[in-house]
Design an enzyme around this catalytic site. Sequence first.
Site, short mmCIF file in Angstrom:
data_model
loop_
_atom_site.label_atom_id
_atom_site.label_comp_id
_atom_site.label_asym_id
_atom_site.label_seq_id
_atom_site.Cartn_x
_atom_site.Cartn_y
_atom_site.Cartn_z
N SER C 58 88.77 27.30 26.56
CA SER C 58 90.09 27.64 27.09
C SER C 58 91.20 26.99 26.27
O SER C 58 91.01 25.95 25.66
CB SER C 58 90.22 27.16 28.54
OG SER C 58 89.36 27.87 29.37
N GLU C 173 75.50 31.05 30.20
CA GLU C 173 76.23 30.33 31.23
C GLU C 173 76.24 31.12 32.53
O GLU C 173 75.99 30.59 33.60
CB GLU C 173 77.67 30.07 30.78
CG GLU C 173 78.57 29.60 31.93
CD GLU C 173 79.93 29.13 31.48
OE1 GLU C 173 80.17 29.03 30.27
OE2 GLU C 173 80.76 28.83 32.35
#
Lengths: 391, 391, 317, 317
Positions: C58, C173
């Site tokens: 991010s 993930e």
Amino acid sequence: MYFALTDEQRALAETVRAFLADRFDLRAVRAVVDDEQGDGHPADLWRAIGEQGWLSVCVPAVHGGLDLGLLDAQVIVREFGAGVVPGPWAATVLAGAAIRRDGSPEQAAAVLGPLGAGELVATVALRGPGGHLGRGGIAVRADAAGRLDGAASGVEYAHVADVIVVAAIEPGVSAELGVSAEPEGPTGAGHGDGGVGLYLLERGAAGVRVDRQASIDATTRLAAVTLTGAPAARLPGSDAAGLADLLRRGAVLAAADLAGVARAALTRTVAYDTARVQFGRPVGSFQALAHHLADLHVAVTMAEHAVLYAAHALDEGAPDADLAVAVAKSKANQAAVDATAAMVQYHGGIGYTWEHDTHFFYKRAKRLAAAFGDSRQHLEHLARLTVDTVE
Amino acid sequence: MYFALTDEQRALAETVRAFLADRFDLRAVRAVVDDEQGDGHPADLWRAIGEQGWLSVCVPAVHGGLDLGLLDAQVIVREFGAGVVPGPWAATVLAGAAIRRDGSPEQAAAVLGPLGAGELVATVALRGPGGHLGRGGIAVRADAAGRLDGAASGVEYAHVADVIVVAAIEPGVSAELGVSAEPEGPTGAGHGDGGVGLYLLERGAAGVRVDRQASIDATTRLAAVTLTGAPAARLPGSDAAGLADLLRRGAVLAAADLAGVARAALTRTVAYDTARVQFGRPVGSFQALAHHLADLHVAVTMAEHAVLYAAHALDEGAPDADLAVAVAKSKANQAAVDATAAMVQYHGGIGYTWEHDTHFFYKRAKRLAAAFGDSRQHLEHLARLTVDTVE
Amino acid sequence: MRAIHDAELVRARAPRSVNSLGLVFLAPTVMAVGTSEQRADIIGPMLRNEVIWCQGFSEPGAGSDLAALRTHGVLDGDEFVVNGQKVWTTFASRGDRMFTMVRTEPGSSRHRGLSLLLIDMHAPGVEVRPIRQMSGVSEFGEVFLTDVRVPASQCLGGVGNGWATAMLLLSFERGAAGISQYTAYQQAYDEIVRVARALGRAGDPVLRQELARRRVELECLRYQAMHVLTEVERGRDLGASSSVTKLQWSQAYQGLFETFDELLGADVALLRPTADLDLTALRQESFWTRSVTIWGGSSQVQRTIVAERVLGLPRGS
Amino acid sequence: MRAIHDAELVRARAPRSVNSLGLVFLAPTVMAVGTSEQRADIIGPMLRNEVIWCQGFSEPGAGSDLAALRTHGVLDGDEFVVNGQKVWTTFASRGDRMFTMVRTEPGSSRHRGLSLLLIDMHAPGVEVRPIRQMSGVSEFGEVFLTDVRVPASQCLGGVGNGWATAMLLLSFERGAAGISQYTAYQQAYDEIVRVARALGRAGDPVLRQELARRRVELECLRYQAMHVLTEVERGRDLGASSSVTKLQWSQAYQGLFETFDELLGADVALLRPTADLDLTALRQESFWTRSVTIWGGSSQVQRTIVAERVLGLPRGS
């Protein structure tokens, strides 16, 4: 037929809002929250609120108060909710309401004047550790001489209060103390008269111990009160109906605070997502988010209406006041919890940080949704008032 | 570790799907639904299903069956759900399972062969009017001679069944009959052994009255059975555990049908809204709708998994089979009710008409969500299995 | 369906290794697309916990929109010179190395021109500032990169191919994480039931329905985890089914703690409602659940993926 | 706040007149924008039920998208010659006159060039075919218009101004209808409670919570109706607050019947679960509630209105 605030009430809301923006904005709230060792009771703010007369809104004119109703009180507390303002305002107003209703003229004279002027902090202690609101959750006993033994938990600002209104089980009743597994109506008229009394306790009296309690919502501090033969003065008019009245008023003030929290959460989220860009567009232009916020607007609007009506119904002694309180609290619970959860979600990662203000709103909503009756209790009470009365 | 159908099972699903598309599509369903006076049991379809061997899927090889398990049965019934297919398939398979488990060799020989060949229609009658599933909801009594008195309600296709497996309270037990207000676990092992038996009843026997019952879901017809000293043969192995086993199998088959209904509702809605244009765009490109359908895809997928696992767990006698059944039925209930409601909503006005097929799916989901235990019952049973067993 | 006898394995406590990010996401990606040098360099030290990995995807203002990344690297000889800023870097202050996305083709936009670089957190120019969460705990951090020199050999999956590599990594993930998620969920569920019992509320029919409902979602998560493992074993492309796992897990896990709040009733605000009940750990987990629908692709992003790639709905404009 | 002593009026049964569409929506619109001739022509006969009005807004393929209407009228002398088709026309087979949207400027698109025409249902070229609903009942119809001649004087609110007139009319539908909606909701609520009692389920704590939750929404609808009436009395523009009413009412009303289904338990499919309990009427109302979130602007359309006009969120592209 009218369903709206008066011009005066709207002006009051404006005044409170402008006052807070000027004198106690979110930076000031953050300073209180971050001061974990502090008492969470900003003295300057309290003085200023007292000067504005906002503590005397429900105090009779004979004691120097404004002699207005709960409808006016909810105007103020809603703005406090919108600003996640710390301090024992609601607790003090509630204690005042109990003394006004059930206190002797001498008690009223001694407390209500200073209370209205902001010279005195008061609060209410109505349930024991782990207990629900209502008679079954009280864990304090009074003896015939007015001495109190037992414990109260989650008392707002007991550690700074000068006086505490304590609910106690009275002699001759074999009600069981402690944890109440079965929820009961938090604002119902109780199971017949007698057996419960309200007592005026000074925090400094012998046999009173106050311990701060860690809480998720640092905008409002809580404490436990342990009583060992503490001398207190009975409010002579108090009984189960008096307790029920106090719980109803508490529920409406909590609902008003929640409505303020919910509206502020929604408004701030709209503003943030109108400006924030992801995937090349303002986040607020994504339809799934926009529609969710639209549903929240409907819910928050309904909560606002319901708080308004409940306060009015209590002020007027309307026949559906009990129903209206349960509606207002359960709707405000839902609207505020949902709106503040959406606030966190729709601020993205930043909404989950300590540095951003979202968590003040989220945590305050969580605390208040359980204060003065959670939805479980209010809905069961509502079922008793509606399901059980259909002919 | 494997969690998937075998190649054979996937091929079976394909075969059933192709068969239905070719031989009994939605126009054929509509013809059955619109024939309100008809018995709702298309005889050609039944014969063809029998020829395919799909009625003998759980019949032992010794009686000419395929001797497969519930995992294979759910493959078939899921396709029947996706096609909202009318007929007593699940009822017949369930009756066969009860006779297989608890019947005498003679009973098995007399019934299971013809049943597997499609020469015989069977059903199960397990609860009284207004009653929940489970022992408390049974409203039939057996006497020592095997004569039955009482009533059963909502029996699938009792009016065309040759034989009916009836649950009855047996002598010496003072269980109260009639409406059971307190929900009980629909698939629990019952309250100890004895007291409940399963009886094989011929519809044509003396003292048997069958009355068709009006129902919202015309794809599956229901009837009430009234018994007045009707002679029946006890399934000698039957007891409370046998009833519980039957209810579990019924719940898994109903859940599988629901999973089929739910997936078909979702797939058809996606197709419709990919083509339908409003406000200048395909309706399916609006994010609020797309996200709702995505959530439904997650729910339907979970329901599919849960049905698979529950059928497998029953086949294998896994220790968590009871838990798995409650999970499968409650998840399938939710997924199907939500997906079919969305199907109506997202077809716009047309979705609300009799002329469109959406209501077949919506109504079948509603009926099945209550069949063999509604979510209220299964969730309370689940709480007993999980909440009450945490150490 | 072959038997599911390994269910016990699922029930066993998943390792809560400090290197779980590396083990669950990075290791399979390295095995799939790494060079033989990278495999030798990375896997061993990771398994021995000699090197702690953190994740830097991010950026400020990018959030769930990976394609909007602005951290850039310019090739100078055989090194990238990297500048930029990452946020929400898990374990940033404890990490030795970070796998992160960098724009390595100047002027490129969106999905093109990105590379997945492995950066030494102790290199000159790397600065870490912890981020405090609403729970009060700091588990994430901001990472500031100023002229950090990263050898070109530390690019995983090929220069300019970062988008595909990241998608592969994120699929691990979102997908295979199901089992450890299931374990954490079950432990929380049991803890919450014990609290309900301590408060005398485990018999309340309304709360029992809610707890049972949460349990249904937990079991479904278990089935989904088994389903994903089966698909992996069969060599199937997980694709968007990892989004299904993420949605099921994150929404259910968050919902479980909403039930937790409900059953606390009047005591929801107190960390110690009675003398012998300390809710601090559950309360922190409860705040944490508010983040699981945000990071790793928010629920909104996951729904878009499911709608477009699984259901095939037309793309919104 | 002035007193709310007129609450009794709210509780009184709203008239279920056959002409309720005319009374609630058309009459206030005619009073607001009609010519004096139109007022005289329309209001009296409507009040005396001499003329039954029906509404024709939807078209095949247009649904909630009013701007996509294709029925068109061409001026020929002082008459429009109208051709097209309407669906979901309420009371179509019982109606004497219909208020409907027609595109009166050839080649215009979207919101422009529309007019609200009042059409005589007995005129040559008007053909009605009833639509059967999923409940089995026929309350709507399709209307086919073939060279129907409509005098230009039968245009309400001005030629080419149909969009504004329709919005005004729909704001009455969405707003002021709150009170009769409240009454119908309350009657259904009481009926459903009686059914729960007859089935011995009114004491179930889980169902009681659900019923109470529905009651909360009912009371909120009452407050919203009082709020809207207050705004009307003050002469305020209702604007998008009518969308708030529509959402609150339709979602709550639909939800009430979901609770109805839940409390029926195993008997949900049967119209007569026990000998003395006939659920036919409630069941029809239950199916009907599936339509209230579709017609009159679907919930999706209402949410867009609230998001853009009340909250001021940026428009989606």
